[in-house]
Each structure stands twice: as C-alpha cells, then as structure tokens.
Scaffold this active site. Structure first.
Site, PDB file in Angstrom:
ATOM      1  N   GLU A 185      60.516  16.660  16.827  1.00 38.60           N
ATOM      2  CA  GLU A 185      59.427  15.716  16.553  1.00 38.60           C
ATOM      3  C   GLU A 185      58.110  16.148  17.198  1.00 38.60           C
ATOM      4  O   GLU A 185      57.431  15.357  17.846  1.00 38.60           O
ATOM      5  CB  GLU A 185      59.850  14.310  16.972  1.00 38.60           C
ATOM      6  CG  GLU A 185      61.051  13.840  16.157  1.00 38.60           C
ATOM      7  CD  GLU A 185      61.460  12.406  16.411  1.00 38.60           C
ATOM      8  OE1 GLU A 185      60.739  11.694  17.109  1.00 38.60           O
ATOM      9  OE2 GLU A 185      62.523  12.018  15.905  1.00 38.60           O
ATOM     10  N   HIS A 427      72.390   1.817  12.112  1.00 40.96           N
ATOM     11  CA  HIS A 427      73.199   2.141  13.291  1.00 40.96           C
ATOM     12  C   HIS A 427      72.381   3.014  14.223  1.00 40.96           C
ATOM     13  O   HIS A 427      72.440   4.239  14.133  1.00 40.96           O
ATOM     14  CB  HIS A 427      74.461   2.919  12.896  1.00 40.96           C
ATOM     15  CG  HIS A 427      75.484   2.107  12.164  1.00 40.96           C
ATOM     16  ND1 HIS A 427      76.492   2.696  11.429  1.00 40.96           N
ATOM     17  CD2 HIS A 427      75.671   0.769  12.058  1.00 40.96           C
ATOM     18  CE1 HIS A 427      77.251   1.744  10.892  1.00 40.96           C
ATOM     19  NE2 HIS A 427      76.770   0.570  11.257  1.00 40.96           N
ATOM     20  N   HIS A 496      68.565   9.891  11.497  1.00 41.30           N
ATOM     21  CA  HIS A 496      67.325  10.163  12.237  1.00 41.30           C
ATOM     22  C   HIS A 496      67.695  10.812  13.575  1.00 41.30           C
ATOM     23  O   HIS A 496      68.738  10.514  14.147  1.00 41.30           O
ATOM     24  CB  HIS A 496      66.546   8.873  12.468  1.00 41.30           C
ATOM     25  CG  HIS A 496      65.735   8.471  11.277  1.00 41.30           C
ATOM     26  ND1 HIS A 496      64.434   8.058  11.358  1.00 41.30           N
ATOM     27  CD2 HIS A 496      66.045   8.466   9.954  1.00 41.30           C
ATOM     28  CE1 HIS A 496      63.966   7.796  10.147  1.00 41.30           C
ATOM     29  NE2 HIS A 496      64.933   8.026   9.272  1.00 41.30           N
ATOM     30  N   GLU A 515      65.688  12.542   9.016  1.00 41.61           N
ATOM     31  CA  GLU A 515      64.328  12.561   9.544  1.00 41.61           C
ATOM     32  C   GLU A 515      64.108  13.947  10.175  1.00 41.61           C
ATOM     33  O   GLU A 515      63.580  14.831   9.527  1.00 41.61           O
ATOM     34  CB  GLU A 515      64.133  11.438  10.566  1.00 41.61           C
ATOM     35  CG  GLU A 515      62.753  11.406  11.162  1.00 41.61           C
ATOM     36  CD  GLU A 515      62.698  10.571  12.423  1.00 41.61           C
ATOM     37  OE1 GLU A 515      63.569  10.722  13.285  1.00 41.61           O
ATOM     38  OE2 GLU A 515      61.754   9.776  12.549  1.00 41.61           O
ATOM     39  N   GLU A 521      56.231   7.342  11.595  1.00 39.10           N
ATOM     40  CA  GLU A 521      56.182   6.484  12.788  1.00 39.10           C
ATOM     41  C   GLU A 521      55.146   6.988  13.797  1.00 39.10           C
ATOM     42  O   GLU A 521      54.527   6.189  14.507  1.00 39.10           O
ATOM     43  CB  GLU A 521      57.563   6.376  13.431  1.00 39.10           C
ATOM     44  CG  GLU A 521      58.097   7.698  13.954  1.00 39.10           C
ATOM     45  CD  GLU A 521      59.543   7.627  14.452  1.00 39.10           C
ATOM     46  OE1 GLU A 521      60.221   6.626  14.204  1.00 39.10           O
ATOM     47  OE2 GLU A 521      59.977   8.596  15.095  1.00 39.10           O
TER      48      GLU A 521
HETATM   49  C1  NOJ Z   1      63.486   6.205  15.706  1.00 40.88           C
HETATM   50  C2  NOJ Z   1      63.527   6.258  14.216  1.00 40.88           C
HETATM   51  O1  NOJ Z   1      62.893   7.385  13.716  1.00 40.88           O
HETATM   52  C3  NOJ Z   1      62.900   5.005  13.691  1.00 40.88           C
HETATM   53  O2  NOJ Z   1      62.793   5.071  12.286  1.00 40.88           O
HETATM   54  C4  NOJ Z   1      63.725   3.843  14.129  1.00 40.88           C
HETATM   55  O3  NOJ Z   1      63.103   2.672  13.699  1.00 40.88           O
HETATM   56  C5  NOJ Z   1      63.858   3.808  15.654  1.00 40.88           C
HETATM   57  N1  NOJ Z   1      64.258   5.060  16.154  1.00 40.88           N
HETATM   58  C6  NOJ Z   1      64.854   2.772  16.114  1.00 40.88           C
HETATM   59  O4  NOJ Z   1      66.140   3.142  15.698  1.00 40.88           O
END
Ligand code: NOJ
Ligand code: CA
Length: 726
Positions: A185, A427, A496, A515, A521
């Site tokens: 990331e 999850h 993710h 992801e 985000e």
């Molecule tokens: C990081 C994830 O990328 C995001 O999409 C998610 O909402 C949060 N973690 C909480 O699980």
C-alpha cells in the site's frame, strides 16, 4: 550380393553415420547452449551453462537485449545449493497453441501460444541430484520456473534464498514501491534504477504492519521503460506454496535479483518433491498497450479444477463503507469501550451513537441498490469486535458470526432478498489468520444459512501466527486455502491486504478480486497522486483484478463539515473512467448514495457500465501519463470506453473500429468541462449523446487529473433520429 543390394546397404550405413554424426552434433550443441524464439520470432531466449556449471539465460526482443546473461539458482539451507556444478542431461522443446475461456475476464477467449524449452540439470557433486528449468516463450514475454522432480537423492529441503537474476540492459525508468514483506500500500515513485537508493527513504512512508526489507529492493509487478522505448514488466505467476518474490536492486549494474519473504526463522520455503517454484515472468514489448493486453500471467496459471462455476458471478456493489473514511461520519464499532473481548456481552456496551451498520441504514442502502440495479451491498461493521480491532496484535478479535445489537442479520437478509439484492459479508481478521482458520467453517456455514454468497476478507495489522508475514509461504497457503474452502460453500472472495495477485483467479475463479495496493481509501488519508491510477494497471493489476473501490463524486471531503481538509485527487469524470481502466469483475460504487443522487446524469454511467467482458481494446497507454481502454460487455452489444490522464491535460484520439461495420450506435460521452481541474474544479462535466460507427474518430479533451467515459449501445431508428453524428 548384386549391385542394387550393395547400394542399399551402403545407403543404410551412410544414413546411420549421418544419424550418429547428427546426434553427436546435436548433443554437443545442446549441452552448450539452447535457443528458442517466440511464435512470432520477436523474442529470443538463450540458455547456457557458464563456467562452473552455473545456469544462465538471456532474452532479446527484436534483436535488442532485454535481459543480458543472468544466472539462475537457489540456495538451500543445510545442504548443497542449486547454484552451480550442473551439467545438462536432457533438453526438450515443445509448442502449445490453444484457446481457453476464463470464467470472468477482460476477454471471452484467451489464446495460450508459446514455445517451451525444458532443461534438466544434474549435479555430479551431489550424486547427480537434478532439477529442471522450464522456459515458456510467448509473443508477449517469457515465463520460467524451477522444478524439483521426485528422486532418490532429493525429497525435503528448505530454501535459503532464490537467486534468479534479471540483468537489465540499461538504467531504465522504473515505476516502483519499496520491497515490503507485509504491504503493497505504497505510493509509486518514478525514477531511474540508479536513483532508487537515494529515493528509498522518502518512498518508505509509514503504513500499518509494514516490514520493509533491509536490502535495497522493490515490489513486483515492476514496470520499467528503457531509453530506447522497450517496456519491461517483471512479476510472477501461480504463487502457490512458496513465498512472494521481491527484486533486490543492484543500482550500479542495473541488475535485479530475486528475494523471497522469510518466516520467523529466516527460512524462505519448505519444499517436498515433486515441487516447483512459481513462474518468474518478464512481459516485453515496444508498445505500452501490449503490456496491458498481455495474458501471459493468466496463461501460466493452471486451469481451474472446479466442476461447477455457474455460481461465480460478476458483482457491481455499493456499501456501508466510505462513510467510515469520511472523517468521523460513522464507525465500524458499536460501543464506546475500547477493551473488549468477543466473549463479552455486547448488548451491555455503551453505544457510541455513530455505528454505521444498523438495520435501518442497511435497509436504506438496499433500497438504493435495488432502485439503481446494483447486485449487492457490502456491510462492514456488522459484527462484534471492532471496539479495539487494530494495533493490539490480539488473536481473537472477531468471531465472524455474532452481530451487534442494532444489526438484525435475518431481517436485513429478508429485506434484501425481497428486493433481489445480495449482501456481501465482511470478515476483517485483523491479521489473525489462526483465529480465522479455526472459525472458517462456522463463518462460511453462517453465510450459507443467511444467504451471503460473497465475502470481503481483510488482514489489517501484523499477522498471527506471530512472526509470519503477509507474503510468506504460510500466509500464501492460507489465502489459497480460504479460497478453496470458500468454493466448497459456493462463496466468492475479495481479499484485502493479502499478498498481491499472480493470476490465481484462473485456478481459483471464486477469488474474484483483491486489493493489495494503495486504493481509494487513501484518498481520505493523504490522497493519491494524479498519476497513481495510470501506473497501477502496469504494476499491481498485471497480477489480477483490483477492488479499487472507485466512484467518489464528492471529491472535496471538507464538504462533510467534519474538519477534514482531504480531497480525492481526480475530477468526477475520471472516477467514471476507472470502471473501464481498472479491470475487475467486482466493482464498487464507493460513494455515499446521497452523492449519487446529486449527480444523476453522471451516475447513469456507473449504472450502465458492465463488469464482465467479451473483448478489451487497449487504445492508448503510457505508464505514469495516460490510459485509454474500450471494452465490449459480455454477451451484449454494448461498449464502454474509459480514458484517464495524470496531472496534465491531454487530448485523446479515440477510434471505434472495433464496432461492427456499417451500423450506427448511440454514444453517451461523459467529459471534463473545459475549465475542470482535479484540485480546483473537479465536479464540472458535460454529458452528450451522439451517433458513432466503426469509422468514427474522436478527439477528446481530458482536464488535468481528469478523464472521460463513453457508453455505446444500439438504438432504434427513433432514438437515433435527431442525434448529431460525430
Ligand atoms: C482496510 C480495507 O482496505 C478497507 O476496505 C476496510 O474497510 C478496512 N480495512 C476495515 O476492514
Ligand atoms: Ca506523468
């Protein structure tokens, strides 16, 4: 013996002699060097043993060196390494040309066309223990891997390090993020290879759970461009039962060397014969568009063994999600407390009054999804445990089956079912893979019992088992086991923070997206550079679909009055283009429904756009600068085009020659207004309907940080009437 039979005998002897000579010549030649070309002859691969029996390969494209002679090998713990002392005992060549159909994809049919060379290498110093190196040369690049056949002298071994070299032919431009065992990331840095050392510190900004590699290294997929215009992409395919690969950088000699994610003991891979490494991939072309069109990584993955794939479907979804990122709007957690256990009685917590996933909110989202044709809604924060989910390296944060007191699972599902909408399970494991594995069957059974057919998994934080990394062999196997077990329950997975993909969506087609990169985000946490999404398709997306979560219309986040001064660094229209430029069969419309209601004409594109395709046409591309892609919807005569640019305005030259000849279509063009701009005027756009056909050529303006989107469909005579022809 008459003259005739003498002649025949002589001929036979001569034939034999020639055959023997030929054989001797062949084996002498073959033991020295082996060369194969790609089916179109543009690529050429040469393998040879260097002095000391060191395996070496080199690769050229149209006579230009791509990889100069580079050593191959692996170091083994407590044993003789597979590095040198080899002799070639066998070589074999073959070719494959076949078509196959992915379950979901950018193309309905994919051609798998390559020439293969397999070298068997024995180590005399080690009782003739042997390995194989398998090369597959496609028109779009090279894949190679090491194989360890079952044999008396080799059964179990532990890899200390893989030493595959990529000796590049120059100080290329490179789009890179730092090597890290736990996260991808990062924001991208564009530089010369020689500049990586001086830029590394700046590039390694702090991210949750990061474990930057001590050695100077970058992540794959690694995208490079040579001074003479060759595009080179290095990654891997079929990452199974092995750690992820990074590239150590020798910035003086322009050389990359493989580096694997270790476990807590420093070991890199526990192997038992029959075994093989993942494929190391080098995609090459003199056209950037070819890199994006490449299907080499998918082709190197194994076909799926799933018998029934009818339950694997593309998904367009909305979610109770973005509101958690828009500073202080709402929270995953229900209670005010921050020291809870999943065995606590959550009905006794003090409500924080900002809980996002309430039954009422879910119903509002379901109504919006049903009204606008979305398949599903993701609901995060529905389950107990979020009060202190992050940062404590706690083994049991979530149980994956108990809802908060204000979220009624049965009622929400009954309501969703009545409207034909699915709910996507969430999850979050908070990195505790052990806890997740122990509860996996119960969690999936709960999903089956309540009508969920897809789950977004998450691995935020440091991994448990403690000492393991997100990208190590143990976790690589964990993600695959989750995908396989999910298939038993007919459940699709969107992971993710997992290891970045390597084309395994071919083998496990229910693992429909990931992801594993810096996604939307981050637009709420410092922002993404305007060129970020012109780089991602050349890097992270080479491995597989990304759940990028596009569609943010309200780009200035101060709008919410929560004190945030963040902004999404794109125009509104660029967010539309992402549905085409960021391939995924799972696409979110990530903004809050109210924001879509404020821009109904632009929202129409998100409602219309397909997420599964018959064909894709990469029209224009340059990493770091711009991308234009057209795609035909799966099974429908509808086309969608997306174009994006970096911080610079540009004019895109769009052709339509993939449309059926001799027919007019209705195109709806969503464009940045002339005075639009990602940071000052992001929400100014135009929507125009025109007639296009296969001969149409369009020059389309893109604002700084902007884009365009076009939808094309058939129209009746009366619909076409009155529209201007382009
Ligand atoms: C990081 C994830 O990328 C995001 O999409 C998610 O909402 C949060 N973690 C909480 O699980
Ligand atoms: Ca640029």
């Amino acid at each position: 013996m008459n003259f005739q039979s003498q002649k025949i005998l002589f001929q036979i002897r001569l034939d034999r002699k020639i055959a023997v000579l030929f054989f001797v010549f062949l084996s002498v030649f073959s033991l020295q060097a082996q060369e194969i070309t790609s089916p179109d002859k543009n690529l050429s691969l040469k393998f040879e043993l260097k002095e000391g029996g060191i395996p070496s390969y080199q690769l050229s494209y149209k006579q230009k060196p791509v990889i100069k002679p580079s050593s191959l090998g692996l170091e083994i713990q407590n044993g003789t390494s597979f590095m040198d002392g080899f002799s070639i005992t066998n070589t074999a060549q073959s070719s494959v040309d076949e078509n196959w159909n992915p379950v979901l994809g950018e193309e309905k049919t994919i051609r798998n066309h390559y020439n293969e060379l397999v070298i068997t290498l024995a180590q005399a110093k080690n009782n003739n223990r042997y390995i194989r190196i398998r090369f597959r040369l496609f028109n779009d690049g090279l894949g190679f891997r090491y194989e360890f056949p079952k044999q008396n002298e080799l059964s179990y071994f532990v890899i200390k390090e893989e030493r595959s070299e990529f000796n590049l032919n120059g100080n290329h431009k490179i789009f890179w993020i730092p090597g890290d065992y736990d996260t991808n990331e990062y924001a991208y840095t564009t530089s010369k290879i020689s500049e990586i050392p001086s830029l590394m510190k700046k590039a390694t900004i702090e991210i949750n759970a990061q474990q930057p590699i001590a050695a100077l290294s970058v992540q794959t997929p690694s995208m490079m461009k040579s001074d003479d215009g060759l595009y080179i992409n290095i990654h891997e395919a079929g990452l199974i039962n092995y750690p992820a690969m990074y590239l150590e950088v020798d910035s003086v000699n322009n050389k990359m060397i493989s580096h694997l994610a270790p476990d807590v003991l420093g070991a890199k891979g526990y192997m038992q014969t029959d075994a093989q490494t993942p494929w190391r991939t080098i995609v090459v072309s003199d056209k950037a568009t070819d890199i994006l069109a490449s299907k080499l990584i998918l082709n190197l993955n194994e076909p799926t063994s799933y018998k029934d794939v009818s339950w694997i479907k593309p998904v367009k979804y909305i979610g109770i999600w973005w509101e958690y990122f828009v500073a202080g709007r709402s929270t995953w957690a229900f209670g005010k407390e921050n020291n809870v256990k999943i065995t606590d009685d959550f009905t006794k917590l003090t409500p924080n009054r900002k809980h996002g996933a309430t039954t009422e909110r879910a119903k509002e989202y379901i109504d919006f999804a049903a009204k606008n044709g979305f398949d599903a809604i993701l609901i995060e924060g529905w389950n107990i445990g979020w009060e202190d989910w992050i940062g404590n390296w706690k083994e049991e944060v979530f149980d994956f089956v108990t809802a908060y007191p204000d979220f009624d699972v049965k009622a929400v599902h009954a309501y969703a079912a009545s409207k034909g909408v699915k709910i996507i399970m969430h999850h979050e494991t908070s990195g505790s893979a052990t806890n997740y594995e122990r509860r996996l069957d119960r969690a999936f059974q709960f999903m089956n019992d309540n009508g969920y057919d897809a789950v977004k998994t998450g691995y935020v934080g440091k991994i448990i088992p403690r000492g393991e990394h997100h990208d190590g062999q143990w976790m690589v196997n964990h993600y695959i086991n989750v995908a396989k077990r999910a298939a038993d329950y007919k459940i699709m997975i969107n992971s993710h923070e997992a290891v970045r993909p390597t084309g395994l969506n071919r083998t496990f087609p229910n693992w429909i997206a990931q992801e594993s990169a810096r996604g939307t985000e981050f637009e709420s946490m410092g922002g993404l550079a305007p060129d970020h999404t012109t780089i991602l398709p050349f890097t992270r997306l080479m491995g597989g679909p990304m759940d990028y979560t596009p569609g943010i219309f309200q780009t200035d986040l101060s709008y919410y009055g929560t004190g945030s001064t963040q902004r999404v660094n794109t125009t509104l229209v660029k967010q539309l283009a992402y549905y085409v430029t960021m391939y995924s069969p799972l696409q979110m419309a990530a903004d809050i429904p109210g924001n879509y209601e404020r821009f109904p004409d632009a929202f129409q594109f998100i409602k219309d756009v397909a997420v599964d395709w018959d064909n894709s046409y990469i029209l224009e591309a340059e990493p770091g600068d711009y991308i234009t892609i057209a795609r035909k919807a799966k099974g429908r005569n509808e086309w969608f085009i997306g174009g994006i640019t970096d911080e610079n305005a540009r004019t895109s030259n769009i052709s339509f020659d993939y449309l059926p000849e001799g027919k007019n279509f209705i195109a709806t063009i969503y464009a940045d207004a002339k005075d639009a701009n990602w940071n000052q005027n992001p929400q100014k756009y135009t929507v125009t309907k025109v007639i296009v056909n296969a001969k149409t050529k369009l020059k389309q303006y893109l604002a700084p940080g902007g884009g365009f989107a076009i939808s094309i469909k058939e129209g009746t005579a009366s619909e076409l009437k009155g529209l201007k022809k382009l």
